[in-house]
Motif scaffolding. Sequence first.
Motif, PDB file in Angstrom:
ATOM      1  N   ASP A  33      22.377 -36.407 -14.205  1.00  0.00           N
ATOM      2  CA  ASP A  33      22.714 -34.987 -14.222  1.00  0.00           C
ATOM      3  C   ASP A  33      24.206 -34.742 -14.236  1.00  0.00           C
ATOM      4  O   ASP A  33      24.654 -33.635 -14.531  1.00  0.00           O
ATOM      5  N   HIS A  34      25.016 -35.770 -13.908  1.00  0.00           N
ATOM      6  CA  HIS A  34      26.462 -35.578 -13.916  1.00  0.00           C
ATOM      7  C   HIS A  34      26.975 -35.286 -15.323  1.00  0.00           C
ATOM      8  O   HIS A  34      28.070 -34.745 -15.503  1.00  0.00           O
ATOM      9  N   ILE A  35      26.219 -35.677 -16.332  1.00  0.00           N
ATOM     10  CA  ILE A  35      26.630 -35.394 -17.709  1.00  0.00           C
ATOM     11  C   ILE A  35      26.823 -33.900 -17.890  1.00  0.00           C
ATOM     12  O   ILE A  35      27.772 -33.445 -18.547  1.00  0.00           O
ATOM     13  N   GLN A  36      25.945 -33.120 -17.314  1.00  0.00           N
ATOM     14  CA  GLN A  36      26.040 -31.668 -17.462  1.00  0.00           C
ATOM     15  C   GLN A  36      27.340 -31.142 -16.899  1.00  0.00           C
ATOM     16  O   GLN A  36      27.957 -30.232 -17.449  1.00  0.00           O
ATOM     17  N   SER A  37      27.803 -31.723 -15.783  1.00  0.00           N
ATOM     18  CA  SER A  37      28.996 -31.203 -15.118  1.00  0.00           C
ATOM     19  C   SER A  37      30.285 -31.630 -15.783  1.00  0.00           C
ATOM     20  O   SER A  37      31.307 -30.985 -15.589  1.00  0.00           O
ATOM     21  N   ILE A  38      30.271 -32.739 -16.545  1.00  0.00           N
ATOM     22  CA  ILE A  38      31.530 -33.197 -17.135  1.00  0.00           C
ATOM     23  C   ILE A  38      31.546 -33.122 -18.656  1.00  0.00           C
ATOM     24  O   ILE A  38      32.525 -33.501 -19.279  1.00  0.00           O
ATOM     25  N   LYS A  39      30.471 -32.605 -19.266  1.00  0.00           N
ATOM     26  CA  LYS A  39      30.419 -32.635 -20.731  1.00  0.00           C
ATOM     27  C   LYS A  39      31.495 -31.765 -21.363  1.00  0.00           C
ATOM     28  O   LYS A  39      31.896 -31.979 -22.515  1.00  0.00           O
ATOM     29  N   ALA A  40      32.006 -30.752 -20.617  1.00  0.00           N
ATOM     30  CA  ALA A  40      33.057 -29.899 -21.161  1.00  0.00           C
ATOM     31  C   ALA A  40      34.422 -30.550 -21.045  1.00  0.00           C
ATOM     32  O   ALA A  40      35.413 -29.971 -21.435  1.00  0.00           O
ATOM     33  N   GLY A  41      34.487 -31.765 -20.494  1.00  0.00           N
ATOM     34  CA  GLY A  41      35.762 -32.429 -20.310  1.00  0.00           C
ATOM     35  C   GLY A  41      35.881 -33.684 -21.138  1.00  0.00           C
ATOM     36  O   GLY A  41      35.865 -33.650 -22.367  1.00  0.00           O
ATOM     37  N   ILE A  42      35.944 -34.846 -20.445  1.00  0.00           N
ATOM     38  CA  ILE A  42      36.260 -36.077 -21.155  1.00  0.00           C
ATOM     39  C   ILE A  42      35.180 -36.491 -22.151  1.00  0.00           C
ATOM     40  O   ILE A  42      35.502 -37.169 -23.141  1.00  0.00           O
ATOM     41  N   LEU A  43      33.920 -36.114 -21.935  1.00  0.00           N
ATOM     42  CA  LEU A  43      32.897 -36.508 -22.901  1.00  0.00           C
ATOM     43  C   LEU A  43      33.158 -35.900 -24.270  1.00  0.00           C
ATOM     44  O   LEU A  43      32.823 -36.493 -25.297  1.00  0.00           O
ATOM     45  N   GLU A  44      33.765 -34.715 -24.295  1.00  0.00           N
ATOM     46  CA  GLU A  44      33.972 -34.029 -25.570  1.00  0.00           C
ATOM     47  C   GLU A  44      35.142 -34.570 -26.371  1.00  0.00           C
ATOM     48  O   GLU A  44      35.313 -34.206 -27.522  1.00  0.00           O
ATOM     49  N   ILE A  45      35.978 -35.431 -25.757  1.00  0.00           N
ATOM     50  CA  ILE A  45      37.094 -35.994 -26.521  1.00  0.00           C
ATOM     51  C   ILE A  45      36.743 -37.364 -27.086  1.00  0.00           C
ATOM     52  O   ILE A  45      37.567 -37.990 -27.745  1.00  0.00           O
ATOM     53  N   ALA A  46      35.521 -37.838 -26.845  1.00  0.00           N
ATOM     54  CA  ALA A  46      35.149 -39.192 -27.238  1.00  0.00           C
ATOM     55  C   ALA A  46      35.007 -39.324 -28.746  1.00  0.00           C
ATOM     56  O   ALA A  46      34.421 -38.472 -29.414  1.00  0.00           O
TER      57      ALA A  46
END
Length: 411
Positions: free
Chosen positions: A178-191
């Motif tokens: 579920d942590h994906i939901q909390s950080i997807k607007a951050g570092i996951l989106e620059i991958a």
Amino acid sequence: MQNAPPVGDTAAASPPLADRRVLARAISRLERGEAQADQLIGQLGGKPGRAHIVGITGAPGAGKSTLVHALLGALLELGQRIAVVAVDPSSPLTGGAVLGDRVRMGEHGSHPDVFIRSVASRGHLGGLSAQTRGIVDLLDAAGFDTVIVETVGAGQSEVEILQVADSRIVACPPGLGDHIQSIKAGILEIADVLVVSKADLPGADPTARDLRDMLHLRAAGAPGAWQVPVLGVSAVDGKGLPELLAALDGHRSACGRGRRLQTDPQAGPAAALLSRLLARDPLAKNLGITLRDGGAGHATVALTIRADHLNFNGTCHGGVTFALADTAFGLASNSHGVIAAGIDAHITYQQAARAGETVLARAVEVSRSRKLAVYRVDLTRDGDGAVLCSFTGTVYVTSRPLEGGGENASD
């Protein structure tokens, strides 16, 4: 921009490596603030723009250093020459750093084609140190084929690697859930490549599935745009390493190298716009804030601290420091020619400025969508480059033009 030679076919085109002692001394001078990167590059016999810069980021404990170690071995087998910049967090009490990333890379540290440099973040936010970009430029000019930059353990907003790396790997350990939901607007989106690290552990497959589901929520890119792969990689048994190398090679071929060095074609008109905006700011004029440089998405302003800028402790007033950072933020966010209204800002103070010192505030666009944009501002002391404070801000992007109908722009 010319593409790099294929992975594993770099020897013929590679310039000789710079003397390691000269390179190490140049980096030390840069870290101490004795010189700028462009003043040191000539000593290394090359110029930046050739190396493939690979950034690796992710949450603390995601296995970034172990992944770097595995990549080093794989790239060495392909005949590459690799440099690593490993950024470690600094102690908030002593300012020191363990620099422990080298421990996990020790097997390759003595190889003649490997150069590892650990640096302390020294309170710099964003996942890097204040001098990381300059160090990368030096390593690029020194003749390395690949430069790997490992960030400190990063959270949602530590996305400064976006400004440095050509290809960005975000490492996610199994069980992210579920942590994906909390950080997807951050570092996951620059991958550019999403890696499920420690893929030999239970939970790797569900994490990969969650990441692929997250990618489906992204706005569709242009036809032919790079499609972010999700790869499971295990440094223990080598699983997924060939696929990761292929993905990095494919991204480099598709998107090129040296993107941090490109000159924005809009810099000229944008810089002129920033000059006009600053001239219309009475507070900046009264404080003595001046524009050093600027372009689309970035701005650098300067202020020499006067006696009337000081607080009751004899150091620069926090409100003056904030005004300087906010001015750079406002200019950079409005540099695209439409009104951007500030909706959120955070500032952290590391050191105080004193009378007679000149402080630089450089604002850089971290991300920009149709409605929102995020900016990072670093305040440093002119001369030695010491970091004084860091500022992050978010703006709401309107469709109203700044000039010819938008006289009351908000920063």
